[in-house]
Design a protein around this motif. Structure first.
Motif, PDB file in Angstrom:
ATOM      1  N   ILE A   5       0.881  -1.172   0.000  1.00  0.00           N
ATOM      2  CA  ILE A   5       0.000   0.000   0.000  1.00  0.00           C
ATOM      3  C   ILE A   5       0.917   1.220   0.000  1.00  0.00           C
ATOM      4  CG2 ILE A   5      -1.820   1.262   1.208  1.00  0.00           C
ATOM      5  CD1 ILE A   5      -2.595  -1.383   2.553  1.00  0.00           C
ATOM      6  N   ILE A   6       0.880   1.980  -1.084  1.00  0.00           N
ATOM      7  CA  ILE A   6       1.846   3.076  -1.266  1.00  0.00           C
ATOM      8  C   ILE A   6       1.098   4.384  -1.475  1.00  0.00           C
ATOM      9  CG2 ILE A   6       3.780   3.911  -2.658  1.00  0.00           C
ATOM     10  CD1 ILE A   6       4.199   0.965  -3.553  1.00  0.00           C
ATOM     11  N   PRO A   7       1.143   5.308  -0.498  1.00  0.00           N
ATOM     12  CA  PRO A   7       0.529   6.640  -0.694  1.00  0.00           C
ATOM     13  C   PRO A   7       1.334   7.455  -1.700  1.00  0.00           C
ATOM     14  CG  PRO A   7       0.889   6.140   1.642  1.00  0.00           C
ATOM     15  CD  PRO A   7       1.681   5.150   0.864  1.00  0.00           C
ATOM     16  N   VAL A   8       0.630   8.289  -2.443  1.00  0.00           N
ATOM     17  CA  VAL A   8       1.291   9.210  -3.369  1.00  0.00           C
ATOM     18  C   VAL A   8       1.193  10.642  -2.847  1.00  0.00           C
ATOM     19  CG1 VAL A   8       1.237  10.180  -5.707  1.00  0.00           C
ATOM     20  CG2 VAL A   8       0.913   7.733  -5.361  1.00  0.00           C
ATOM     21  N   GLY A   9       0.076  10.976  -2.187  1.00  0.00           N
ATOM     22  CA  GLY A   9      -0.123  12.305  -1.620  1.00  0.00           C
ATOM     23  C   GLY A   9       0.046  12.291  -0.113  1.00  0.00           C
ATOM     24  N   SER A  10      -0.865  12.983   0.554  1.00  0.00           N
ATOM     25  CA  SER A  10      -0.747  13.179   2.000  1.00  0.00           C
ATOM     26  C   SER A  10      -1.470  12.113   2.821  1.00  0.00           C
ATOM     27  CB  SER A  10      -1.326  14.549   2.369  1.00  0.00           C
ATOM     28  OG  SER A  10      -2.689  14.627   1.964  1.00  0.00           O
ATOM     29  N   LEU A  11      -2.236  11.238   2.188  1.00  0.00           N
ATOM     30  CA  LEU A  11      -2.978  10.226   2.938  1.00  0.00           C
ATOM     31  C   LEU A  11      -2.052   9.132   3.466  1.00  0.00           C
ATOM     32  CD1 LEU A  11      -6.172   9.705   0.705  1.00  0.00           C
ATOM     33  CD2 LEU A  11      -5.912  11.152   2.717  1.00  0.00           C
ATOM     34  N   SER A  12      -2.435   8.553   4.605  1.00  0.00           N
ATOM     35  CA  SER A  12      -1.662   7.457   5.193  1.00  0.00           C
ATOM     36  C   SER A  12      -2.069   6.139   4.525  1.00  0.00           C
ATOM     37  CB  SER A  12      -1.937   7.365   6.694  1.00  0.00           C
ATOM     38  OG  SER A  12      -3.292   6.964   6.913  1.00  0.00           O
ATOM     39  N   PRO A  13      -1.256   5.080   4.674  1.00  0.00           N
ATOM     40  CA  PRO A  13      -1.642   3.774   4.119  1.00  0.00           C
ATOM     41  C   PRO A  13      -2.992   3.297   4.656  1.00  0.00           C
ATOM     42  CG  PRO A  13       0.677   3.751   4.719  1.00  0.00           C
ATOM     43  CD  PRO A  13       0.123   5.060   5.210  1.00  0.00           C
ATOM     44  N   GLU A  14      -3.295   3.550   5.945  1.00  0.00           N
ATOM     45  CA  GLU A  14      -4.577   3.137   6.527  1.00  0.00           C
ATOM     46  C   GLU A  14      -5.732   3.857   5.850  1.00  0.00           C
ATOM     47  OE1 GLU A  14      -1.929   4.065   8.254  1.00  0.00           O
ATOM     48  OE2 GLU A  14      -1.318   2.115   9.081  1.00  0.00           O
ATOM     49  N   GLU A  15      -5.560   5.144   5.567  1.00  0.00           N
ATOM     50  CA  GLU A  15      -6.620   5.912   4.901  1.00  0.00           C
ATOM     51  C   GLU A  15      -6.823   5.437   3.456  1.00  0.00           C
ATOM     52  OE1 GLU A  15      -6.492  10.299   6.985  1.00  0.00           O
ATOM     53  OE2 GLU A  15      -4.758   9.702   5.772  1.00  0.00           O
ATOM     54  N   ILE A  16      -5.701   5.135   2.772  1.00  0.00           N
ATOM     55  CA  ILE A  16      -5.787   4.596   1.408  1.00  0.00           C
ATOM     56  C   ILE A  16      -6.594   3.293   1.419  1.00  0.00           C
ATOM     57  CG2 ILE A  16      -4.480   3.568  -0.515  1.00  0.00           C
ATOM     58  CD1 ILE A  16      -4.068   6.531  -0.406  1.00  0.00           C
ATOM     59  N   LEU A  17      -6.261   2.401   2.363  1.00  0.00           N
ATOM     60  CA  LEU A  17      -6.932   1.107   2.454  1.00  0.00           C
ATOM     61  C   LEU A  17      -8.405   1.284   2.808  1.00  0.00           C
ATOM     62  CD1 LEU A  17      -6.702  -1.973   2.365  1.00  0.00           C
ATOM     63  CD2 LEU A  17      -5.972  -1.933   4.766  1.00  0.00           C
ATOM     64  N   SER A  18      -8.732   2.223   3.700  1.00  0.00           N
ATOM     65  CA  SER A  18     -10.117   2.457   4.116  1.00  0.00           C
ATOM     66  C   SER A  18     -10.973   2.927   2.944  1.00  0.00           C
ATOM     67  CB  SER A  18     -10.157   3.485   5.249  1.00  0.00           C
ATOM     68  OG  SER A  18     -11.484   3.801   5.586  1.00  0.00           O
ATOM     69  N   LEU A  19     -10.460   3.887   2.178  1.00  0.00           N
ATOM     70  CA  LEU A  19     -11.209   4.398   1.028  1.00  0.00           C
ATOM     71  C   LEU A  19     -11.372   3.316  -0.053  1.00  0.00           C
ATOM     72  CD1 LEU A  19      -9.618   7.970   0.692  1.00  0.00           C
ATOM     73  CD2 LEU A  19     -12.009   7.458   1.250  1.00  0.00           C
ATOM     74  N   ALA A  20     -10.285   2.569  -0.316  1.00  0.00           N
ATOM     75  CA  ALA A  20     -10.340   1.512  -1.335  1.00  0.00           C
ATOM     76  C   ALA A  20     -11.345   0.432  -0.934  1.00  0.00           C
ATOM     77  CB  ALA A  20      -8.960   0.898  -1.527  1.00  0.00           C
TER      78      ALA A  20
END
Length: 700
Positions: A410-425
């Motif tokens: 799980i790789i963020p590109v902007g300011s979101l954390s990996p947990e936030e990326i996973l939650s939205l996905a």
């Protein structure tokens, strides 16, 4: 209209089936009568206000066949010495031997002729019945030819030849019936797998019920060593289950709470409580048996030609024999007896059992053998198509790979954390049915990440999905989706390429304007895939093409690991259909293997669609041309090998039968063979043809 299905006994060849159909269709009130020679089944559709089944069965009995409704208690097998046909055959043989001994001893003429005549009467009883019925219904059969030949031999005062003729023919029929029964054995073995009753818990009591009385939701108790009687889900206990009867797997599979089990499989160790999910008539094994029984009706080109040939051949031989017996004497003044004898020989050698049985025996044997190995072939026509396959198209996800992808990065590109990326996905994937969505949701559950409820979910088939989560709208999917939506992915291009070259699928998460992060997912190759691909090539398949909606890098990595030289990546479902069409346009015979549901359009487009891992899957069982009951790629080379050997076998049998006919009929016309030696050659050829078909039982 009502429909009933019966089991018919006494059929020796496909001509018998045609005779039954013709007779029943002539009855008032019978709409259709379809007889499956391979499975010994009669499907009768009738108007109950005009005719009842008993009337139809009486007509069947008059033809010399017995029938009983499917599901009726099976008749007990008779000891061989109590079977009328065998008893009469033995008596015929003994009387013929006695007549021969009397002749050598110089006994009186009437003693010799009387003994031979009695042998003819005893051995000819069943052929006379069948032959007369065929003649009376204007559909002369092989028995009709034999009876005419035996009667003619007696008219020429050839009592010894008539007796030997009847004995050899009756012996051949018994041996052929045994061989055909051996071919049907695979189907019978499947039927024998189903227990007739089961132990059921209802409330506080345990009952032993017939399987037909068990309802969905009942709890079946299965002790160690017992067969499982119904499809269901384990709700108590844990055990190893031998599923070879369904899937062809040689190693028992461990089953516990929540796992599916199938009727006909064997509980090896622990006790199980199973909640029934299907009625007895709808179990996976019942569907397999039904499909195998009906498979004979989907005929190969050779079967269709054989059927047409038989309808013309027998009457034509009758006409030829009559012309040969009469024309030389009436038109050219030749002696009557020699030409009449030749006409009788033509009748005898034209009893083409080998030709009639050559294809059905091979087809029934091959389809039955495949079913025992966990491969379902839906008809002779598909067996023939599989034998001609030179290109195999393989779906990637769930076919070459295990179909259980896992999130690896799980790789963020902007300011979101990996947990936030996973939650939205995970929120977007909550409404998706794609295997990659399951991987994201499993990862979120494992990490304990909160998954919000999505709104306004929209799917982009083959590309991804979007939804409103909170106050924003987000998209997750392929690079192609983001490019189409005008969202730049340049900042992450190098990382995307690296992950794809590692054989991973990259899901890109974005809002309306920009890329937010990446989730890499990997699906492991099936362990048996490389060896299966090598075996498929060794069978004679020239090209193996992998189709996938995945990216170029992942497709290349999986294809390389599996030993596949050719792959087409980035395909939408419609593109897969077009890919199969392109291969067919090039003149290739294409088989495709997929999961049977997601790839249904492409499977339908292929010459042979093979669904994989369909045990318990009704849709795939119904829709596929062929099906692997387990997720085992090694069954593909077996299917291709069996189909090729079966078609070679059919071609050998068909060619041999036609050559025998092509030799014997002219030989009879020119007087090169007599009644006895002509019949011996004919019957021996038929038995060799049948034995050749039974060799398919040994294909592995």
């Amino acid at each position: 209209m009502k429909e009933m299905v019966f089991t018919v006994s006494g059929m020796d060849c496909a001509t018998c089936a045609a005779q039954i159909e013709s007779k029943l269709k002539s009855l008032k009130g019978v709409h259709t009568a379809s007889v499956n020679f391979g499975s010994e089944r009669l499907r009768l559709e009738y108007a109950p206000e005009t005719i009842d089944p008993e009337t139809a069965l009486r007509a069947l009995n008059k033809l010399g066949y017995e029938a009983q409704p499917v599901g009726a208690p099976p008749q007990r097998d008779r000891a061989w010495w109590t079977r009328p046909k065998l008893i009469l055959l033995v008596l015929c043989g003994l009387l013929t031997a006695v007549g021969f001994a009397l002749e050598l001893a110089g006994a009186g003429e009437w003693w010799v002729k009387g003994t031979y005549g009695l042998a003819v009467l005893v051995g000819g009883y069943y052929p006379v019945l069948s032959g007369w019925r065929g003649l009376r219904s204007l559909s002369p059969n092989i028995q009709t030819l034999l009876v005419a030949a035996a009667g003619g031999a007696i008219a020429l005062d050839l009592w010894e030849e008539a007796a030997i003729l009847v004995f050899i023919f009756s012996l051949g029929e018994v041996l052929e019936a045994y061989a055909v029964d051996k071919a049907r054995g695979a189907i019978r073995a499947l039927i024998a797998l189903v227990p007739k009753e089961a132990r059921v818990r209802r409330g506080d009591e345990e009952l032993v019920l017939l399987v037909e009385e068990i309802q969905i939701g009942d709890v079946v108790i299965v002790r160690p060593g017992e067969k499982i009687a119904m499809d269901g889900v384990v709700i108590g206990g844990r055990s190893a289950i031998d599923q070879a009867a369904i899937t062809g797997e040689s190693i028992p599979v461990t089953k516990g709470e929540g796992d599916e089990v199938y009727a006909g499989t064997i509980n090896e160790r622990g006790a199980l409580d199973i909640e029934v999910t299907k009625l007895a008539a709808d179990t996976t094994l019942a569907q397999i048996i039904h499909s195998v029984e009906e498979a004979q009706e989907r005929k190969t080109r050779y079967q269709r030609f054989g059927d047409r040939f038989a309808r013309i051949y027998t009457p034509a031989m009758f006409v030829l024999a009559i012309l040969l017996a009469t024309v030389p004497a009436l038109v050219f003044g030749e002696a009557f007896a020699p030409w009449f004898y030749r006409g009788l020989v033509v009748l005898v050698v034209s009893c083409s059992c080998g030709l009639v049985l050559s294809v059905p025996v091979s087809v029934v044997t091959a389809i039955g053998r495949a079913a025992r190995m966990g491969v379902l072939i839906k008809g002779g026509v598909y067996l023939e198509a599989a034998a001609r396959v030179d290109v195999l198209v393989v779906d990637k996800t769930g076919t070459l790979t295990l179909g259980k992808p896992e999130v690896t990065d799980i790789i963020p590109v902007g300011s979101l954390s990996p947990e936030e990326i996973l939650s939205l996905a995970a929120a977007i994937e909550k409404r998706s049915e794609h295997p990659l969505a399951d991987a994201v949701l499993r990862k979120a559950a494992k990490e304990g990440v909160e998954v919000p409820e999505p709104k306004d979910f929209e799917s982009y088939p083959g590309e991804g999905a979007s939804a409103r989560v909170g106050s924003g709208t987000y998209r997750i999917g392929t690079l192609r989706l983001l490019s189409r939506l005008g969202i730049a992915s340049d900042p992450a291009a190098a990382q995307i390429e690296r992950l794809e070259n590692d054989g991973k699928t990259v899901l890109l998460l974005a809002d309306r304007d920009s890329l937010l992060g990446m989730i890499a997912v990997a699906d492991r190759l099936r362990p048996e895939a490389p060896e299966a691909m090598r075996a498929i090539k060794s069978v004679g398949v020239g090209r193996i093409v992998m189709l996938t909606g995945d990216n170029e890098g992942t497709a290349r990595a999986i294809a390389l690991a599996a030993g596949i030289d050719e792959y087409w990546a980035g395909l939408l479902p419609a593109d897969k259909v077009e890919a199969v069409r392109d291969l067919k346009r090039g003149g290739s015979k294409v088989a495709m293997i997929g999961d049977g549901i997601n790839d249904a359009p492409a499977l339908a487009e292929a010459d042979v669609g093979i669904a994989m891992g369909v045990a318990g899957t009704d849709v795939a069982l119904e829709s596929a041309d062929a099906a692997l009951m387990s997720d085992d790629l090694s069954k593909i080379p077996f299917l291709l090998r069996l189909s090729r050997r079966a078609m070679n076998n059919i071609q050998q049998n068909f060619a041999a039968s036609l050559l025998i006919v092509a030799f014997l009929v002219p030989a009879a016309l020119f007087g090169w063979v007599g009644l006895v030696d002509g019949l011996l050659i004919n019957e021996s050829a038929a038995l060799i043809v049948i034995a050749n078909g039974l060799r398919l039982l040994r294909v592995t």
